[in-house]
Design a protein around this motif. Structure first.
Motif, PDB file in Angstrom:
ATOM      1  N   LEU A  81       0.822  -1.205   0.000  1.00 13.37           N
ATOM      2  CA  LEU A  81       0.000   0.000   0.000  1.00 13.37           C
ATOM      3  C   LEU A  81       0.859   1.259   0.000  1.00 13.37           C
ATOM      4  O   LEU A  81       0.512   2.256  -0.640  1.00 13.37           O
ATOM      5  CB  LEU A  81      -0.920   0.000   1.226  1.00 13.37           C
ATOM      6  CG  LEU A  81      -2.039  -1.045   1.231  1.00 13.37           C
ATOM      7  CD1 LEU A  81      -2.718  -1.093   2.591  1.00 13.37           C
ATOM      8  CD2 LEU A  81      -3.057  -0.760   0.130  1.00 13.37           C
ATOM      9  N   PHE A  90      -3.923  -5.843  -2.849  1.00 12.22           N
ATOM     10  CA  PHE A  90      -4.056  -4.654  -2.009  1.00 12.22           C
ATOM     11  C   PHE A  90      -3.604  -3.418  -2.785  1.00 12.22           C
ATOM     12  O   PHE A  90      -4.280  -2.385  -2.789  1.00 12.22           O
ATOM     13  CB  PHE A  90      -3.202  -4.792  -0.739  1.00 12.22           C
ATOM     14  CG  PHE A  90      -3.805  -5.665   0.320  1.00 12.22           C
ATOM     15  CD1 PHE A  90      -4.556  -5.112   1.349  1.00 12.22           C
ATOM     16  CD2 PHE A  90      -3.619  -7.031   0.295  1.00 12.22           C
ATOM     17  CE1 PHE A  90      -5.111  -5.914   2.336  1.00 12.22           C
ATOM     18  CE2 PHE A  90      -4.163  -7.842   1.279  1.00 12.22           C
ATOM     19  CZ  PHE A  90      -4.917  -7.289   2.300  1.00 12.22           C
ATOM     20  N   GLY A  91      -2.446  -3.540  -3.434  1.00 12.17           N
ATOM     21  CA  GLY A  91      -1.923  -2.416  -4.201  1.00 12.17           C
ATOM     22  C   GLY A  91      -2.816  -2.046  -5.360  1.00 12.17           C
ATOM     23  O   GLY A  91      -3.050  -0.860  -5.629  1.00 12.17           O
ATOM     24  N   LEU A 144      -0.932   7.843   3.712  1.00  6.94           N
ATOM     25  CA  LEU A 144      -1.272   6.556   4.311  1.00  6.94           C
ATOM     26  C   LEU A 144      -1.076   6.624   5.826  1.00  6.94           C
ATOM     27  O   LEU A 144      -0.033   7.047   6.299  1.00  6.94           O
ATOM     28  CB  LEU A 144      -0.386   5.464   3.714  1.00  6.94           C
ATOM     29  CG  LEU A 144      -0.589   4.028   4.205  1.00  6.94           C
ATOM     30  CD1 LEU A 144      -1.983   3.518   3.853  1.00  6.94           C
ATOM     31  CD2 LEU A 144       0.479   3.111   3.592  1.00  6.94           C
ATOM     32  N   VAL A 170      -8.945   0.250   4.387  1.00 12.34           N
ATOM     33  CA  VAL A 170      -8.963  -1.191   4.153  1.00 12.34           C
ATOM     34  C   VAL A 170      -9.903  -1.783   5.196  1.00 12.34           C
ATOM     35  O   VAL A 170      -9.656  -1.673   6.399  1.00 12.34           O
ATOM     36  CB  VAL A 170      -7.560  -1.802   4.287  1.00 12.34           C
ATOM     37  CG1 VAL A 170      -7.625  -3.319   4.119  1.00 12.34           C
ATOM     38  CG2 VAL A 170      -6.615  -1.206   3.251  1.00 12.34           C
ATOM     39  N   VAL A 181     -11.073  -1.848  -0.239  1.00 10.18           N
ATOM     40  CA  VAL A 181     -10.726  -0.462   0.076  1.00 10.18           C
ATOM     41  C   VAL A 181     -12.048   0.296   0.035  1.00 10.18           C
ATOM     42  O   VAL A 181     -12.616   0.514  -1.037  1.00 10.18           O
ATOM     43  CB  VAL A 181      -9.724   0.120  -0.939  1.00 10.18           C
ATOM     44  CG1 VAL A 181      -9.503   1.603  -0.673  1.00 10.18           C
ATOM     45  CG2 VAL A 181      -8.409  -0.644  -0.899  1.00 10.18           C
ATOM     46  N   MET A 210      -6.074  -0.346  -4.106  1.00 12.78           N
ATOM     47  CA  MET A 210      -5.822   1.024  -3.656  1.00 12.78           C
ATOM     48  C   MET A 210      -5.520   1.936  -4.841  1.00 12.78           C
ATOM     49  O   MET A 210      -6.014   3.075  -4.903  1.00 12.78           O
ATOM     50  CB  MET A 210      -4.660   1.051  -2.663  1.00 12.78           C
ATOM     51  CG  MET A 210      -4.415   2.422  -2.054  1.00 12.78           C
ATOM     52  SD  MET A 210      -5.849   3.096  -1.153  1.00 12.78           S
ATOM     53  CE  MET A 210      -5.799   2.062   0.334  1.00 12.78           C
TER      54      MET A 210
END
Length: 212
Positions: free
Chosen positions: A51, A184-185, A61, A90, A118, A188
């Motif tokens: 992230l 996750f990346g 973040l 998240v 997200v 986001m």
């Protein structure tokens, strides 16, 4: 537990399944605590690093004890102190009618009634107005094209995070979770790439919340 709850629990019980659980309760508990503790923490630590690469200025973040959040200066509250009028987080999106808690592993692998994503969040003072607008298909139509999804039960708007259980397992076996946490990346990045649409949505919520 009252009489109604006891009756419901009895009616839901599968005798053979119950017996199997009791015979293996030691291993089941050990597996659960391992999954909910060390394994989930390891994966979330790797996910946070992913992230960090996805979040770029003006976004920031933030990681605290209860959540991983991404905030934007333009979404700050006009008054008071807080995360903002809105932010990205998240979060687990639960559709468990019984209200049971599930591990983030299960949510990420979508092996039960929960999802990971997200999620677009709003501060308390805007939440009631946001819930109405988020359920308006016309208001959120532009976000469907950006990969956003909506949980029809809660109204939560989110970018899904999904990784098959086998990919997670292989990553742990090989001590390389790069592929496992890549969703996750991506989620986001897709969320941040929707800023124009999210700005417009937040403007609608702010306008709806203004005293008439």
């Amino acid at each position: 537990m009252d009489h109604e709850q006891r009756t419901k629990a009895t009616n839901q019980q599968d005798p053979k399944w119950a017996a199997k659980v009791v015979r293996n309760i030691g291993q089941i508990e050990a597996d659960f605590f391992h999954a909910a503790g060390p394994v989930s923490e390891r994966i979330m630590a790797e996910a946070f690093l992913t992230l960090q690469k996805a979040v770029t200025p003006p976004w920031e973040l933030i990681e605290n004890e209860w959540a991983t959040q991404v905030v934007c200066p333009e979404w700050k509250m006009a008054r008071g102190v807080g995360v903002g009028d809105a932010w990205l987080e998240v979060a687990e999106i639960s559709a468990d009618e019984e209200g049971y808690e599930h591990t983030w592993l299960a949510a990420m692998a979508q092996t039960g009634p929960t999802l990971l994503g997200v999620q677009l969040m709003f501060r308390r003072g805007l939440m009631d107005h946001a819930e109405t607008i988020l359920r308006d298909d016309k208001a959120v139509a532009a976000l469907w094209e950006k990969g956003w999804a909506r949980d029809e039960s809660s109204g939560a708007l989110f970018q899904p995070i999904f990784c098959p259980a086998e990919r997670l397992a292989q990553g742990l076996e090989q001590s390389d979770l790069t592929a496992a946490v890549a969703p996750f990346g991506k989620a986001m990045a897709d969320a941040l790439g929707s800023k124009t649409e999210l700005d417009k949505l937040l403007a609608k919520v702010r306008a709806a919340a203004k005293p008439k």
